[in-house]
Design a protein around this motif. Structure first.
Motif, PDB file in Angstrom:
ATOM      1  N   MET A 212       0.815  -1.249   0.091  1.00 34.96           N
ATOM      2  CA  MET A 212      -0.091  -0.026   0.117  1.00 34.96           C
ATOM      3  C   MET A 212       1.053   0.999  -0.042  1.00 34.96           C
ATOM      4  N   THR A 213       0.650   2.105  -0.868  1.00 36.47           N
ATOM      5  CA  THR A 213       1.417   3.247  -0.802  1.00 36.47           C
ATOM      6  C   THR A 213       0.513   4.784  -0.768  1.00 36.47           C
ATOM      7  N   ILE A 214       1.260   5.741  -0.565  1.00 30.49           N
ATOM      8  CA  ILE A 214       0.325   7.028  -0.489  1.00 30.49           C
ATOM      9  C   ILE A 214      -0.168   7.515  -1.814  1.00 30.49           C
ATOM     10  N   THR A 215       0.489   7.277  -2.891  1.00 23.23           N
ATOM     11  CA  THR A 215       0.152   7.352  -4.291  1.00 23.23           C
ATOM     12  C   THR A 215      -1.194   6.705  -4.578  1.00 23.23           C
ATOM     13  N   GLN A 216      -1.190   5.160  -4.267  1.00 20.22           N
ATOM     14  CA  GLN A 216      -2.242   4.463  -4.373  1.00 20.22           C
ATOM     15  C   GLN A 216      -3.706   5.176  -3.826  1.00 20.22           C
ATOM     16  N   LEU A 217      -3.267   5.557  -2.412  1.00 18.88           N
ATOM     17  CA  LEU A 217      -4.524   6.244  -1.671  1.00 18.88           C
ATOM     18  C   LEU A 217      -4.816   7.728  -2.359  1.00 18.88           C
ATOM     19  N   LYS A 218      -4.092   8.279  -2.874  1.00 16.67           N
ATOM     20  CA  LYS A 218      -4.363   9.715  -3.480  1.00 16.67           C
ATOM     21  C   LYS A 218      -5.278   9.289  -4.964  1.00 16.67           C
ATOM     22  N   TYR A 219      -5.125   8.137  -5.578  1.00 18.61           N
ATOM     23  CA  TYR A 219      -5.689   7.698  -6.830  1.00 18.61           C
ATOM     24  C   TYR A 219      -7.048   7.180  -6.294  1.00 18.61           C
ATOM     25  N   VAL A 220      -7.158   6.641  -5.349  1.00 19.24           N
ATOM     26  CA  VAL A 220      -8.375   6.218  -4.810  1.00 19.24           C
ATOM     27  C   VAL A 220      -9.340   7.382  -4.454  1.00 19.24           C
TER      28      VAL A 220
ATOM     29  N   GLN B  96      -4.777   6.931 -17.580  1.00 19.39           N
ATOM     30  CA  GLN B  96      -5.748   6.098 -17.002  1.00 19.39           C
ATOM     31  C   GLN B  96      -5.292   4.604 -16.623  1.00 19.39           C
ATOM     32  N   PRO B  97      -4.609   4.122 -17.703  1.00 10.44           N
ATOM     33  CA  PRO B  97      -4.324   2.837 -17.166  1.00 10.44           C
ATOM     34  C   PRO B  97      -3.392   2.619 -16.214  1.00 10.44           C
ATOM     35  N   THR B  98      -2.542   3.711 -15.988  1.00  9.26           N
ATOM     36  CA  THR B  98      -1.461   3.688 -14.581  1.00  9.26           C
ATOM     37  C   THR B  98      -2.341   3.506 -13.337  1.00  9.26           C
ATOM     38  N   LEU B  99      -3.397   4.618 -13.485  1.00  9.73           N
ATOM     39  CA  LEU B  99      -4.171   4.840 -12.184  1.00  9.73           C
ATOM     40  C   LEU B  99      -4.945   3.705 -11.944  1.00  9.73           C
ATOM     41  N   SER B 100      -5.776   3.043 -13.021  1.00 11.45           N
ATOM     42  CA  SER B 100      -6.505   1.922 -12.749  1.00 11.45           C
ATOM     43  C   SER B 100      -5.499   0.663 -12.196  1.00 11.45           C
ATOM     44  N   MET B 101      -4.409   0.537 -12.813  1.00 11.99           N
ATOM     45  CA  MET B 101      -3.586  -0.860 -12.443  1.00 11.99           C
ATOM     46  C   MET B 101      -3.226  -0.490 -11.078  1.00 11.99           C
ATOM     47  N   GLN B 102      -2.986   0.569 -10.487  1.00 15.10           N
ATOM     48  CA  GLN B 102      -2.486   1.015  -8.951  1.00 15.10           C
ATOM     49  C   GLN B 102      -3.605   0.863  -8.140  1.00 15.10           C
ATOM     50  N   ILE B 103      -4.672   1.027  -8.707  1.00 13.48           N
ATOM     51  CA  ILE B 103      -6.100   0.793  -7.752  1.00 13.48           C
ATOM     52  C   ILE B 103      -6.266  -0.566  -7.671  1.00 13.48           C
ATOM     53  N   GLN B 104      -6.298  -1.253  -8.855  1.00 15.58           N
ATOM     54  CA  GLN B 104      -6.284  -2.758  -8.980  1.00 15.58           C
ATOM     55  C   GLN B 104      -5.468  -3.447  -7.886  1.00 15.58           C
ATOM     56  N   LYS B 105      -4.029  -3.032  -7.853  1.00 11.40           N
ATOM     57  CA  LYS B 105      -2.919  -3.665  -7.087  1.00 11.40           C
ATOM     58  C   LYS B 105      -3.410  -3.473  -5.611  1.00 11.40           C
ATOM     59  N   LEU B 106      -4.005  -2.387  -5.283  1.00 15.15           N
ATOM     60  CA  LEU B 106      -4.363  -2.033  -3.961  1.00 15.15           C
ATOM     61  C   LEU B 106      -5.633  -2.759  -3.364  1.00 15.15           C
ATOM     62  N   GLU B 107      -6.511  -3.117  -4.394  1.00 13.84           N
ATOM     63  CA  GLU B 107      -7.739  -3.844  -3.892  1.00 13.84           C
ATOM     64  C   GLU B 107      -7.223  -5.212  -3.966  1.00 13.84           C
ATOM     65  N   ASP B 108      -6.372  -5.750  -4.873  1.00 14.85           N
ATOM     66  CA  ASP B 108      -6.052  -6.933  -4.582  1.00 14.85           C
ATOM     67  C   ASP B 108      -4.964  -7.278  -3.443  1.00 14.85           C
ATOM     68  N   GLU B 109      -4.108  -6.502  -2.967  1.00 19.73           N
ATOM     69  CA  GLU B 109      -3.617  -6.460  -1.635  1.00 19.73           C
ATOM     70  C   GLU B 109      -4.407  -6.492  -0.665  1.00 19.73           C
ATOM     71  N   LEU B 110      -5.508  -5.916  -0.450  1.00 23.07           N
ATOM     72  CA  LEU B 110      -6.528  -5.736   0.676  1.00 23.07           C
ATOM     73  C   LEU B 110      -7.515  -6.955   0.358  1.00 23.07           C
ATOM     74  N   SER B 111      -7.687  -7.520  -0.642  1.00 24.51           N
ATOM     75  CA  SER B 111      -8.652  -8.504  -1.061  1.00 24.51           C
ATOM     76  C   SER B 111     -10.119  -8.019  -0.913  1.00 24.51           C
ATOM     77  N   VAL B 112     -10.381  -6.739  -1.249  1.00 26.37           N
ATOM     78  CA  VAL B 112     -11.691  -6.057  -1.291  1.00 26.37           C
ATOM     79  C   VAL B 112     -11.800  -5.337  -2.528  1.00 26.37           C
ATOM     80  N   GLN B 113     -13.037  -4.894  -3.018  1.00 24.04           N
ATOM     81  CA  GLN B 113     -13.230  -4.151  -3.991  1.00 24.04           C
ATOM     82  C   GLN B 113     -13.807  -2.704  -3.270  1.00 24.04           C
TER      83      GLN B 113
END
Length: 313
Positions: free
Chosen positions: A1-9, A29-46
């Motif tokens: 989890m990174t600060i950047t990912q949280l800012k994208y969220v 847009q692909p970069t932002l979507s990928m980072q949010i998807q990585k965060l969701e995968d890490e947290l195992s939530v949508q």
């Protein structure tokens, strides 16, 4: 989890669109979507329900966004601590000002401030009180100048000055021959008001709250300009109320139509406001000091009756 990912969220949560959020985040847009998807995968939530248009937060997503706001604010505070330790006064500072204050107050302090603090990049927006409250909460502006009190627990208020209301009365008006006027003489049906969304209008209505707002003028006016109200009043279409600082630039002929209120005059409290997270406090302090220095000579009223900008039911 990174600060950047949280800012994208937070950006997607605000704009409810991945493409728009990416544009405001200055990434693809692909970069932002990928980072949010990585965060969701890490947290195992949508976090987002992507099947909805516009995109909506899931229930757990709402909780994650609230915590993300706290974490991002706290990460920004680290840079604040470093700046304060070094005594650095600079960087970007975003300031909102309501429309009925900006034309009179901004010219009084802007030149002084920019000369004294040349390393500060001051970004100024004219915003309604509602927009200011939302942008302060979302972290899109750092501070604002508005009429208070706002009774918002998330916002801190530091009064700058108290600005009395002054009547502008045309010659054919029943109050023209009065040396002073009082609030109990005001009739809502013959007062020219600003359009909805201006807190000064709400303050005027609250001042006359014992009177029914009943349009008998034969026309309906929606104007965001005091200059328009002044011109219509001079045509004999009704009286209007102005903030004191706005009367200082009137010509001598127009000033003959001004009528002060009996003591204590109704007034608005004008404050420097900011979020309770108290980011960029070193800049807030020097801004308040600068405004205090220039306003003190122009307005020194203290014996006034503060009229709230909040609408009363």
């Amino acid at each position: 989890m990174t600060i950047t990912q949280l800012k994208y969220v937070l950006s997607v949560a605000e704009y409810q669109n991945f493409t728009v959020a990416a544009e405001h985040s200055f990434v693809t847009q692909p970069t932002l979507s990928m980072q949010i998807q990585k965060l969701e995968d890490e947290l195992s939530v949508q976090i987002f329900n992507r099947s909805k248009k516009p995109i909506e937060l899931t229930e757990v997503g709402k909780k994650i966004v609230e915590q993300a706001k706290v974490i991002v604010d706290e990460s920004n505070r680290i840079l604040d601590i470093v700046h304060q330790q070094k005594g650095y006064i600079g960087g970007e500072f975003r300031l909102g000002i309501i429309p009925t204050i900006m034309p009179t107050l901004l010219p009084m302090f802007l030149n002084n401030f920019t000369k004294k603090y040349p390393k500060v990049k001051l970004i100024i927006e004219e915003l309604t009180t509602e927009e200011i409250t939302r942008k302060l909460t979302d972290g899109h502006i750092d501070a604002a100048i508005a009429a208070t009190p706002l009774e918002n627990e998330a916002i801190k208020e530091r009064p700058l000055y108290y600005e009395p209301f002054v009547g502008l009365v045309p010659q054919n008006h029943r109050l023209f021959n009065n040396k002073n006027i009082s609030s109990n003489e005001l009739e809502m049906e013959d007062i020219l008001l600003l359009e909805d969304g201006h807190c000064f209008k709400d303050s005027v209505i609250n001042l006359c709250r014992t009177h029914k707002l009943d349009n008998k003028k034969g026309f309906q006016l929606e104007s965001g300009s005091f200059d328009t109200l002044i011109k219509l009043s001079k045509e004999g279409l009704g009286m209007t109320l102005l903030p004191y600082l706005h009367t200082l630039d009137l010509n001598e002929n127009d000033k003959k139509h001004l009528r002060e209120f009996t003591s204590p005059p109704p007034a608005r409290e004008v404050s420097l406001i900011y979020h309770k997270s108290q980011l960029k406090m070193q800049l807030i302090e020097v801004l308040k000091k600068t405004i205090d220095g220039v306003v003190r000579g122009a307005i020194s009223f203290s014996d006034v009756k503060i009229i709230s900008p909040l609408q009363k039911n």
